[in-house]
Every structure is written in C-alpha cells, then in structure tokens.
Enzyme design. Structure first.
Site, PDB file in Angstrom:
ATOM      1  N   ASP A 106      55.268  28.447  28.822  1.00 29.94           N
ATOM      2  CA  ASP A 106      56.315  29.409  29.192  1.00 29.94           C
ATOM      3  C   ASP A 106      57.309  28.797  30.161  1.00 29.94           C
ATOM      4  O   ASP A 106      58.511  29.052  30.072  1.00 29.94           O
ATOM      5  CB  ASP A 106      55.707  30.680  29.807  1.00 29.94           C
ATOM      6  CG  ASP A 106      56.808  31.655  30.211  1.00 29.94           C
ATOM      7  OD1 ASP A 106      57.546  32.096  29.315  1.00 29.94           O
ATOM      8  OD2 ASP A 106      56.964  31.937  31.415  1.00 29.94           O
ATOM      9  N   HIS A 119      52.818  45.196  35.612  1.00 33.12           N
ATOM     10  CA  HIS A 119      53.977  44.296  35.523  1.00 33.12           C
ATOM     11  C   HIS A 119      55.245  45.136  35.466  1.00 33.12           C
ATOM     12  O   HIS A 119      55.335  46.072  34.685  1.00 33.12           O
ATOM     13  CB  HIS A 119      53.902  43.431  34.258  1.00 33.12           C
ATOM     14  CG  HIS A 119      55.113  42.561  34.101  1.00 33.12           C
ATOM     15  ND1 HIS A 119      55.286  41.396  34.820  1.00 33.12           N
ATOM     16  CD2 HIS A 119      56.241  42.717  33.362  1.00 33.12           C
ATOM     17  CE1 HIS A 119      56.456  40.866  34.511  1.00 33.12           C
ATOM     18  NE2 HIS A 119      57.049  41.634  33.621  1.00 33.12           N
ATOM     19  N   LYS A 147      51.716  35.148  30.529  1.00 30.90           N
ATOM     20  CA  LYS A 147      51.410  34.961  31.952  1.00 30.90           C
ATOM     21  C   LYS A 147      50.455  36.039  32.453  1.00 30.90           C
ATOM     22  O   LYS A 147      49.538  35.753  33.222  1.00 30.90           O
ATOM     23  CB  LYS A 147      52.709  34.991  32.765  1.00 30.90           C
ATOM     24  CG  LYS A 147      53.519  33.710  32.605  1.00 30.90           C
ATOM     25  CD  LYS A 147      54.845  33.774  33.334  1.00 30.90           C
ATOM     26  CE  LYS A 147      55.811  34.679  32.633  1.00 30.90           C
ATOM     27  NZ  LYS A 147      57.199  34.587  33.036  1.00 30.90           N
TER      28      LYS A 147
HETATM   29  N1  URA Z   1      60.459  37.950  32.464  1.00 28.49           N
HETATM   30  C1  URA Z   1      59.710  36.936  31.985  1.00 28.49           C
HETATM   31  O1  URA Z   1      58.718  36.561  32.588  1.00 28.49           O
HETATM   32  N2  URA Z   1      60.075  36.353  30.837  1.00 28.49           N
HETATM   33  C2  URA Z   1      61.149  36.738  30.133  1.00 28.49           C
HETATM   34  O2  URA Z   1      61.408  36.190  29.094  1.00 28.49           O
HETATM   35  C3  URA Z   1      61.939  37.799  30.636  1.00 28.49           C
HETATM   36  C4  URA Z   1      61.556  38.396  31.810  1.00 28.49           C
END
Ligand code: URA
Length: 430
Positions: free
Chosen positions: A165, A86, A191
């Site tokens: 989220d 990520h 995620k």
């Molecule tokens: N990227 C994300 O997926 N969530 C956040 O809160 C900040 C960056």
C-alpha cells in the site's frame, strides 16, 4: 495459468474490462512489492482499474494481496473480539481519542493503528503526540504487549504493515488514480485488517470537509468497504456521518485532546462530537459482543464514563505510552498557545454555510496541520469554533477564536476563516 500472465497482458485485460482471477492479482501485487514490476506498468494498471473498476471479488483479492505483502498481527491468543474504528478523515474529528479508552474500559480490545494529518484533515497520531511524552512510534511487539496488557494500543503505521500500500499509494498520488473505489477500499482495508481485528466500525465522512463530498459517493465507499471486510470474514458496521462543518468546538491538536477529555471525564455528553463518540463506541461494543443491543451498548458507554472507568483507562494508556497521565485531569498541562485572535460575524443573520475544508486548510497555515508528511506542526495552535451551522449571530459576534503563537501567518489565517463562514439572512432548512 492465469497468474503467469505477463504484466502487459494483464494490463490489456483490465483495460478491456475483463475480470481478473485471484491468482493473477495476487501474483502481480507480489511481483510489484518485490520490485519485479516497474512503476510504469503498475501506473498503467492503476489507471485501467480507475477507468474500468473491479468486482467485489477482485477488490477482495487485491485487498488480500496487499494485506499479505507485510506482517499480519495475530491476536488470537487474546480472549474476546478485537475491534477498531476507521474514519475516512475530516476536520476536528477526534473521536478515536474517546473511543479507545471507553471501548477498552468496556472490555473490548482495541488495536488501533492510526495516521498523521495530511492536507486539510487531522490525524490521530499528531493529536496524541501533543500530550507531553506520548509516543506512537512503537514496534509491533510493543503494540502486542499493550493490547494484551491494557486492552488497547495506539500506534502509527510501521514499515512491516502493508508495504504494497505504501508503494501503491505514492504512485496513485502522482498518477491521478487516488479517487477509485476499489483502490481506496483495498488501501484502507489492507491496513486495517493487518491489525488483527475481528470487527471494524467505519465512519465514512460525507460533506464539504470530507474525501467524499456527496451522499451517493459516501454510500458507495461505505458499501465497498463493508462488502470487502465481510468477504474476509470480519464483522463490519458502516456509518455515514456529516462533515459539512467541523466536528465539535476544537480544531488543532492539543485543543482536540482537551475536547476529547471533556467527553472522557463526562463533562461534555451532548452535541455533535460527544454524540458521535458515544455512537461509534456503542457500535464497537456491540460488535465486540459485550451487549446484545445497541441501546444496551450505549448505556455501557455512559456507564464507563460516569463511573470514571474510561478516565482511568485513558490515564493508563497515556502512562503506558510514555506520556504524563496528569494531563488527563489537568488540561493546563497540555501545550497552550500564547495569543488569541477572534474572527467575528460581519453582519446579523444565520450561519448558512461553513466551508469545512477551508477551515482545515486555515489550520495548516496556522501550523496545526501539514502540507507534506515532513512538515513540522505546532501542537498548541488551533481554532475554537464558536458557532454551528444554522446558528443565529449578531454583527461582531465571535465565529472562531484563533489560538496562535506567531504573528506572521495570522492575517492569512483570519482571511481564510472569514471566507469560510457565510452569514445569510435566512435560517438554513427553513
Ligand atoms: N485512505 C487510505 O488509507 N487510502 C486511500 O486510498 C484513501 C484514503
């Protein structure tokens, strides 16, 4: 019992700096996802978290609650470690396109759920979709099938993944609560962990083109993400990498695919972009247990590239996701802009500063990125960056070549790029 606290009591406790129990956090997120807690109470809670913070344990509980608000993929029937990467986002960051085929070719499964570009940062999905026919809007069943058959799947967020989220992020966006370490951590990790991974490599970008502008902030985010991932039983490696200039020569979707393919084909193995791609791939292979040392993992990366195995895997990925695999060896099959303009150095000197976020925003104006999630992008347009920080230039030398189709935005794009590059008399760092 603590989880039966009323929302207002829970908000008060967080406001006063108390530590909330796992059950309390879990119950609150569950009730919010089910529509039983109104946005105004969740907004107050988010602001209390923003101001008072959360412990690692609370952050873990929040992450877990958000993760289990939706589907969690189970890949335990696929042998070996499943590893993803990520990145916190930047300009010209197309490393995912290299590491997916390289790491899968080395025998580590890569289930990768990516995002779209937003604001000055690019997104992997947009880059992939510049390959004619390539589809990323696949179902979780398709995703499973891809990972179990070819060892890699590249898809976008689906509504089943971490729905909490989605709701929370939209609320944070309009309540001034995005920049909170525990909230960012839970958002990202919920995620990523839904992908069914065993291990994760984090590329936390730091610099003027990144979410985190300073090293201490990037370090704090890296530590928080790593601690939360490890608390949930995952192997996590976090790197902090430079985003004080675009990563590599290409900014813009099809151009970035071309640069990634140069690495996959072994034509480009030096420079900041290739080196970071090799490094991240090696860390993924090491976490995936294919080698015992980072050095051996690095060798493995180079071997998959030099033997052509990475290119074969890239073609396999493109074909499996509906794209034209001939693009892998023939860049001319990708969308190409019709015109080119050049931004040149206004004086002799050295490139002393690149305002990276401004380069990304110039890309948005050009049509390579989007301001809102429903903006339409032009995959063929973008920038070829001709100079790195510290480069010596003569007046009139090219700094950036602009690949474009429509004349209307060109003057503004040029003006933005001219302001983004500073030419000074002294070489930086001397
Ligand atoms: N990227 C994300 O997926 N969530 C956040 O809160 C900040 C960056």
């Amino acid at each position: 019992m603590s989880h039966s606290l009323s929302p207002v009591e829970l908000i008060r406790r967080k406001r006063d700096g108390e530590i909330l129990s796992d059950d309390t956090i879990q119950g609150f997120i569950q009730a919010y996802t089910a529509g039983e807690v109104p946005d105004y109470q969740m907004s107050a809670f988010l602001m209390a978290v923003f101001l008072k913070g959360m412990t690692v344990e609370e952050t873990r509980a929040l992450t877990l609650a958000m993760l289990h608000s939706g589907a969690v993929i189970d890949f335990s029937d696929i042998p070996g470690f499943k590893v993803d990467k990520h990145s916190t986002g930047g300009v010209g960051d197309k490393t995912s396109l290299v590491l997916a085929p390289v790491v899968a070719a080395a025998g580590v499964a890569v289930p990768m759920i990516s995002g779209r570009g937003l604001g000055h940062t690019g997104g992997t999905l947009d880059k992939l979709e510049s390959i004619p026919g390539f589809r990323t809007d696949l179902t979780l069943d398709d995703f499973r099938r891809l990972v179990s058959t070819i060892g890699v799947g590249l898809i976008g967020q689906t509504p089943e993944i971490a729905p909490a989220d989605k709701k929370l992020y939209a609320l944070r966006d309009v309540t001034g609560t995005v920049e909170s370490l525990p909230l960012i951590t839970a958002s990202i990790m919920s995620k990523k962990l839904a992908e069914g991974i065993d291990a994760l490599v984090l590329d936390v970008k730091c610099g003027n083109g990144a979410f985190m502008k300073t090293f201490p902030n990037a370090q704090a985010l890296a530590d928080s993400l790593k601690a939360t991932g490890e608390a949930m039983g995952k192997r996590v490696t976090a790197l902090i990498t430079d985003m004080n200039q675009p990563l590599g020569w290409a900014v813009g979707n099809a151009l970035e695919v071309i640069e990634a393919q140069q690495v996959i084909r072994g034509e480009l193995l030096t420079g900041r972009f290739a080196e970071l791609s090799i490094d991240l791939s090696a860390h993924m292979i090491l976490l995936g247990g294919v080698t015992d040392t980072l050095e051996a993992a690095r060798e493995k990366v180079l071997e998959t590239i030099r033997s052509g195995a990475a290119l074969e895997k890239w073609k396999e990925i493109i074909a499996a996701q509906g794209g034209d695999p001939a693009c892998a060896e023939n860049d001319a099959k990708l969308p190409t802009a019709t015109k080119e303009a050049v931004v040149v150095a206004a004086s002799d000197g050295f490139v002393t500063h690149i305002e990276t976020e401004a380069v990304g925003m110039a890309g948005v104006v050009l049509g390579a990125g989007r301001l809102t999630l429903d903006s339409v992008i032009d995959p063929s347009v973008g920038f070829k960056i001709e100079v790195e920080l510290g480069a010596e230039v003569k007046k009139g030398d090219a700094l950036v070549r602009i690949a474009f189709n429509r004349d209307q935005t060109l003057p503004e794009v040029k003006a933005r790029l001219e302001r983004a590059f500073t030419i000074g008399l002294e070489k930086p760092g001397e």
